[in-house]
Design an enzyme around this catalytic site. Structure first.
Site, short mmCIF file in Angstrom:
data_model
loop_
_atom_site.label_atom_id
_atom_site.label_comp_id
_atom_site.label_asym_id
_atom_site.label_seq_id
_atom_site.Cartn_x
_atom_site.Cartn_y
_atom_site.Cartn_z
CB SER A 195 91.83 64.51 89.93
OG SER A 195 91.16 65.64 89.27
CB THR A 196 95.41 66.77 87.51
OG1 THR A 196 94.25 67.70 88.15
CG2 THR A 196 95.92 67.45 86.48
CG ASP A 236 87.37 63.59 96.09
OD1 ASP A 236 86.80 63.18 96.89
OD2 ASP A 236 86.90 63.32 94.78
CG MET A 240 93.32 69.65 91.06
SD MET A 240 93.17 71.26 90.11
CE MET A 240 91.76 71.22 89.43
CG HIS A 249 87.78 64.47 90.12
ND1 HIS A 249 88.99 65.05 90.88
CD2 HIS A 249 86.95 63.71 90.85
CE1 HIS A 249 88.68 64.70 92.14
NE2 HIS A 249 87.58 63.90 92.18
#
Length: 354
Positions: free
Chosen positions: A169-170, A292, A289, A196
């Site tokens: 993600s991030t 998941d 973050m 994401h």
């Protein structure tokens, strides 16, 4: 408790007010100022010493990318970009990640009032996550080219079927670049990836990585058959499941309910491969973050398959949320710096030649 001090930089007065109102509705955040373009933003950075900046990509006088480069050079800070969902917007967003931005937010457009609650939650969440980012890694914005691992160091078994699944993600676009560019073109397994990202941006990411990598990288398509040496990125707003059809592994995309606010979700991908007929699987959880992927790791390890789980180390993670959640399951086999993940994959799939 000290609040997070934010500077909002946007050429639209309406957007400046909307973002300010959204952020200041959260008690953890204080907006210390706003700026109408990049030049004004650089001046306000010096005057106000914010903890974090939200930065529009497209502005007059000095655009967001130029401003970002100056910030990272002279006043390194966590920066969250605001980008429009267009082809050029997607490309600019990926350049911003390369230059050192922590994350980005899709710029609201159209009937904003219809989804203001979800927009507000996203903006607040990303600003808070960015405020905790590993700035040391963020500052390593422009990495030197990664050397491809020489395939002759490894011996592959033609009778062995492998699958690599990656969730991030991030900070993920840059981490994926570091991992995938080091893999040789004849990498002997398909790679399925959940990053994401909103719709449109995943296509830009796939095209960019495909230009940089020896392996092929593409945005996944519904009912596509997986092939070795190809990385498939789940399209934004679609869950990606892997299904078995006779001897082939195929991609199934759907818009089922978001999982913990994510679509695509890493847990959905990992859960789907837990159902496959026995084959050797490697699951990788990288920077991001939230949590998941952690439940998916538990599901994979509960299956009867040969499953290896690799988590990115705290040292190299931009945000150590997802890898930490995976590690806390006590089911992770290796904790690896992002620069070593590609080598770990090669060792697990090929093994060293004797």
């Amino acid at each position: 408790m000290n609040t997070i001090r934010v500077l909002v930089v946007d050429d639209s007065a309406f957007m400046r007010k909307m973002i300010r109102d959204i952020l200041e509705a959260d008690h953890r955040i204080t907006v210390v100022g706003t700026a109408r373009n990049g030049e004004d933003g650089l001046l306000k950075v010096q005057q106000l010493s914010p903890d974090i900046i939200t930065l529009d990509v497209e502005m007059p006088k000095m655009d967001g990318l130029t401003c970002l480069k100056e910030i990272m050079k002279n006043h390194p800070l966590p920066v969250v970009m605001l980008s429009s969902m267009t082809k050029s917007g997607g490309e600019s967003t990926l350049k911003a990640m390369e230059y050192g931005a922590v994350d980005f937010i899709e710029k609201p457009s159209g009937a904003i009032s219809l989804n203001i609650e979800s927009i507000a939650e996203q903006i607040v969440g990303k600003v808070i996550a960015a405020s905790r980012a590993n700035l040391r890694e963020v500052q390593k914005a422009q990495q030197p080219p990664v050397k491809t691992i020489h395939p002759n160091r490894f011996a592959y078994s033609k009778s062995k079927q492998d699958l690599v699944a990656i969730g991030t993600s991030t900070g993920g676009p840059r981490a994926l670049q570091q991992v995938l560019t080091a893999l040789p073109g004849n990498f002997p397994a398909p790679i399925v990836i959940v990053q994401h990202m909103p719709p449109g941006f995943t296509q830009s990411l796939a095209l960019r990585l495909n230009r940089l990598c020896k392996i092929s990288v593409k945005e996944a398509e519904h009912q596509e058959v997986l092939k070795p040496g190809v990385a498939y990125i789940a399209p934004g707003d679609y869950h990606m499941n892997i299904q078995q059809q006779q001897t082939n592994l195929t991609i199934h995309l759907d818009q089922a309910e978001a999982n913990k606010g994510h679509r695509p979700a890493v847990d959905v991908l990992f859960n789907s491969i837990a159902h496959l007929q026995p084959l050797s699987m490697i699951a990788v959880v990288m920077t991001g973050m939230g949590s998941d992927g952690a439940l998916g790791v538990e599901r994979l390890k509960a299956s009867s398959h040969a499953v290896t789980v690799i988590a990115e180390s705290e040292e190299s993670s931009i945000v150590f949320g997802m890898p930490k959640a995976a590690i806390l399951t006590n089911l992770v086999d290796e904790i690896v710096h992002v620069n070593e993940i590609s080598l770990a994959l090669m060792k697990r799939i090929g093994g060293h030649k004797g």
